[in-house]
Design a protein around this motif. Sequence first.
Motif, short mmCIF file in Angstrom:
data_model
loop_
_atom_site.label_atom_id
_atom_site.label_comp_id
_atom_site.label_asym_id
_atom_site.label_seq_id
_atom_site.Cartn_x
_atom_site.Cartn_y
_atom_site.Cartn_z
N CYS A 198 -10.86 0.25 3.24
CA CYS A 198 -9.45 0.08 2.93
C CYS A 198 -8.87 1.46 2.63
N LEU A 199 -7.69 1.74 3.19
CA LEU A 199 -7.04 3.03 2.93
C LEU A 199 -6.71 3.19 1.44
N HIS A 203 -3.50 -8.14 0.69
CA HIS A 203 -2.71 -7.10 0.02
C HIS A 203 -1.35 -7.64 -0.44
N HIS A 244 -7.74 -9.54 5.40
CA HIS A 244 -7.74 -8.33 4.56
C HIS A 244 -6.31 -7.86 4.30
N GLN A 270 0.82 -1.22 0.00
CA GLN A 270 0.00 0.00 0.00
C GLN A 270 0.84 1.26 0.00
ZN ZN Z 1 -6.72 -2.60 2.75
#
Ligand code: ZN
Length: 182
Positions: A104-105, A150, A146, A55
Amino acid sequence: MIGHKLILKMGNPILREVSSPFSKDEILSEPSKELVKKMWEVMEEAGGIGLAAPQIGILKQLAVIKLDSNSERYENIEDSEEFVIFNPELEILDETKQGFWEGCLSVPGLRGYVERPRKLKISYLNEQAEEKELIVEDFLATVFQHELDHLFGFLYVDRLKSNKDLIFENEGSKISEDKILD
Ligand code: ZN
């Protein structure tokens, strides 16, 4: 929601890549310690409860998770310890599905109702590069799945059963009873 410039958003191809594992020497190295520190900072500034290295554009198998009962973004969650997870492997211990409204960011402004197995065993390396096992269940099991998704190029939107389960969070009066995350 407070955004963060460093956080990649859905559509960025990096979020769809598979991350590579760390060697034990890499985990113990100074750049990894700095990366962990930076991830906590980014996560806290964004008001998240978990963050995975891809991320912020790092295609390595690392995630940090910390549930915070004082969070303004989340209701009905209990504090957890601070988890720093390198090279995780996941084993499902109870396939019974449980659903939460996930956020989610990397997918700002949206929530999706996702059902996932309720209990797992996580095998991983900690910050000292020691092999560890952890049993997680209920909401924390969803958070782990979650974040670990990623590391393998998945986002929660891939786990929706129906597009009708994807909403804008400012329509969230309909979901206020439920736990949410990001
Ligand atoms: Zn996320």
